[in-house]
Design an enzyme around this catalytic site. Structure first.
Site, PDB file in Angstrom:
ATOM      1  N   LYS A 184       0.855  -1.186   0.000  1.00  0.00           N
ATOM      2  CA  LYS A 184       0.000   0.000   0.000  1.00  0.00           C
ATOM      3  C   LYS A 184       0.889   1.233   0.000  1.00  0.00           C
ATOM      4  O   LYS A 184       1.498   1.571   1.005  1.00  0.00           O
ATOM      5  CB  LYS A 184      -0.923   0.050   1.213  1.00  0.00           C
ATOM      6  CG  LYS A 184      -1.998   1.149   1.083  1.00  0.00           C
ATOM      7  CD  LYS A 184      -2.565   1.596   2.410  1.00  0.00           C
ATOM      8  CE  LYS A 184      -1.728   2.655   3.087  1.00  0.00           C
ATOM      9  NZ  LYS A 184      -1.685   3.971   2.352  1.00  0.00           N
ATOM     10  N   GLU A 260      10.723   1.185   9.950  1.00  0.00           N
ATOM     11  CA  GLU A 260      11.670   2.291   9.867  1.00  0.00           C
ATOM     12  C   GLU A 260      10.877   3.563  10.080  1.00  0.00           C
ATOM     13  O   GLU A 260      10.057   3.948   9.248  1.00  0.00           O
ATOM     14  CB  GLU A 260      12.399   2.337   8.528  1.00  0.00           C
ATOM     15  CG  GLU A 260      13.612   3.262   8.616  1.00  0.00           C
ATOM     16  CD  GLU A 260      13.968   3.954   7.310  1.00  0.00           C
ATOM     17  OE1 GLU A 260      13.087   4.610   6.714  1.00  0.00           O
ATOM     18  OE2 GLU A 260      15.131   3.841   6.887  1.00  0.00           O
ATOM     19  N   CYS A 295      13.638  10.735   6.165  1.00  0.00           N
ATOM     20  CA  CYS A 295      13.674  10.212   7.535  1.00  0.00           C
ATOM     21  C   CYS A 295      15.035  10.423   8.186  1.00  0.00           C
ATOM     22  O   CYS A 295      15.129  10.698   9.376  1.00  0.00           O
ATOM     23  CB  CYS A 295      13.327   8.724   7.538  1.00  0.00           C
ATOM     24  SG  CYS A 295      11.602   8.367   7.120  1.00  0.00           S
ATOM     25  N   GLU A 394      10.359  15.969  14.929  1.00  0.00           N
ATOM     26  CA  GLU A 394      10.707  15.803  13.519  1.00  0.00           C
ATOM     27  C   GLU A 394       9.908  16.799  12.686  1.00  0.00           C
ATOM     28  O   GLU A 394       8.689  16.695  12.556  1.00  0.00           O
ATOM     29  CB  GLU A 394      10.421  14.374  13.054  1.00  0.00           C
ATOM     30  CG  GLU A 394      10.929  14.102  11.653  1.00  0.00           C
ATOM     31  CD  GLU A 394      10.700  12.658  11.218  1.00  0.00           C
ATOM     32  OE1 GLU A 394      11.557  12.125  10.497  1.00  0.00           O
ATOM     33  OE2 GLU A 394       9.675  12.071  11.603  1.00  0.00           O
TER      34      GLU A 394
END
Length: 491
Positions: A184, A260, A295, A394
């Site tokens: 997906k 991750e 990331c 983040e």
């Protein structure tokens, strides 16, 4: 030959890709997909129902068995994967879909994303007949070994920031080990993954072995994770979603997960480095690449006080070269933010830092006259403390915070003062100092005198702490796509 193209002319594969066919079931909600560069509507995708997810998963399991994909000689899978890699590199539609629908400028997508996806597939194709169990030392009258088996169906959920590369990371080891896969992609960047699956069938990978379902994480994604026939889940995305996936997987049959997740990675610069200009170049690329939507982006500069001013000046000289441009123009090198809400979130965090007393040295604003696309200026922020959102949260944008230190222990302590542990960069010409930093920094990947991944796919990647569990790439990814059966035979 120019790479420029007109996005309206790109053929868009609309629908789920199940069993080698585009499928658009009646009654499923439609989700509009807009182009990041100009905010314009591109196409719609369906939000997969539970029936569609079941159709994809059960069909994948059946295809893997009936086609012989799970039981054939590994070299047969190698040959098909090699053909797939060749098609990936050659396909113009794949490149254009990746560029128009995502934040990846076409020139960078060609040399980076497409090339990397093809090489990822080749790497795992080469490992197909080299990873499969082990022989154990036992007494002379016995034979002990472990036999590796595919899970059957692996469910994968990929993010929007590098849709093609992340799909290759998931598909490569899953398919090389004989699994089928249902993937997906993000609802914001779905189309290149569908084209990738179409090319897989053209390469000789049996129809139904690689399937793509669309939809939101809370609907299609959650149903994929919970499906009882999915043997393992691989996810790249946020820690919040990762935690929800772990809970979902545990509540619906106990299955392994590879996660991750996010990062807030430090770039730690000691006083003595080989070339300060080169360090500045690495740092600049480490937080402006893909406009910081990475990331592993190195968004926390931690620099020795004695060289801070000179280094910051050199970084500023680098980032003024970042200019916005439509992703389908070959001259463009700097990425748009994926959409306006994400851009507003970035700007809100920067403004809040200013309100808290931080000093915005450069940036902190949008580029003007970029149409409906959201292009954010590379931003340097000094005068920060570790409790500020801009330091501990983040941001997922081109924002670099700056902190200084005076001794090694203080620098490493600042680097580790985060809930994340995905990656880190260390810059020093002192080998012993570099080795101490490698040992002390709590991160799944540490780069020394560089920042960012290479084409060495043998090196696994994954995080510590809230940055995830398990590994992508390398032998570890192959092992994670197999379950191991211990065998002991008496003669």
């Amino acid at each position: 030959m120019t790479l420029d193209f007109t996005p309206e002319n790109v053929p868009v594969p609309v629908g789920h890709y199940i069993g080698g066919t585009l499928v658009t079931p009646a009654g499923e909600r439609e989700i509009d997909v807009n182009r990041p560069s100009d905010g314009k509507f591109f196409a719609s995708i369906p939000d997969a129902s539970a029936d569609t997810v079941d159709h994809a998963v059960s069909g994948a399991l059946r295809a893997a068995k009936e086609s012989g994909w799970s039981t054939c000689a590994p070299r047969e899978r190698t040959r098909a994967l090699y053909r797939w890699a060749e098609l990936i590199e050659q396909d113009v539609v794949l490149l254009q879909l990746e560029s128009a629908c995502s934040t990846r400028p076409v020139t960078l997508a060609k040399s980076g994303d497409v090339a990397s996806a093809a090489e990822t597939i080749r790497f795992f194709a080469e490992l197909a007949d080299k990873e499969g169990g082990d022989h154990f030392a036992t007494c002379h009258s016995k034979l002990g070994f472990s036999a590796a088996e595919p899970y059957g169906v692996i469910g994968a959920i990929t993010p929007w920031n590098f849709p093609l590369s992340m799909a290759a990371w998931k598909c490569g080891p899953a398919l090389a080990t004989g699994n089928a896969i249902v993937i997906k992609p993000s609802e914001m960047t779905p189309f290149s993954t569908v084209r990738l699956a179409e090319l897989a069938v053209l390469a000789g990978i049996p129809s139904g072995v690689l399937n793509v379902i669309h939809g939101l994480g809370a609907t299609a994604g959650a149903q994929l994770v919970a499906h009882p026939a999915v043997g393992k889940i691989s996810f790249t995305g946020s820690p919040v979603t990762g935690a929800a996936i772990m809970t979902n997987a545990a509540n619906n049959g106990i299955k392994p997960v590879t996660l991750e997740l996010g990062g807030k990675s430090p770039q730690l610069v000691f006083e003595k480095v080989n070339d300060l200009a080169q360090v500045a170049s690495c740092i600049s690329g480490g937080f402006t690449g893909n406009a910081g939507q990475v990331c592993v982006a190195g968004t926390r500069l931690i620099v020795h006080k004695n060289i801070a001013d000179e280094l910051i000046e050199k970084i500023q000289q680098n980032i003024v070269r970042c200019e916005p441009g439509l992703t389908w123009n070959s001259a463009s090198r700097y990425s748009p933010i994926i959409n306006k809400p994400q851009a507003d979130k970035i700007h809100s965090i920067v403004c809040h830092a200013r309100e808290q007393g931080a000093d915005i040295l450069t940036g902190g604003t949008f580029f003007p006259e970029t149409g409906n696309g959201a292009f954010y200026r590379p931003t340097l922020i000094a005068g920060v403390t570790n409790d500020m959102d801009v330091v501990c949260r983040e941001v997922f944008g081109p924002v670099l915070t700056i902190q200084t230190f005076t001794d090694e222990d203080e620098g490493i302590a600042l680097a580790n003062d985060t809930v994340y542990g995905l990656a880190a960069g260390v810059y020093t010409r002192d080998l012993s100092q570099g080795m101490r930093a490698i040992r002390a920094i709590e991160a799944g990947t540490v780069w020394v005198n560089r920042y960012g991944r290479s084409q060495d796919f043998i090196i696994p990647t994954g995080g510590f702490k809230m940055s995830g569990i398990g590994k992508d790439l390398g032998r570890a990814a192959m092992e994670a796509c197999q379950r191991y059966k211990s065998v002991l035979i008496d003669f």
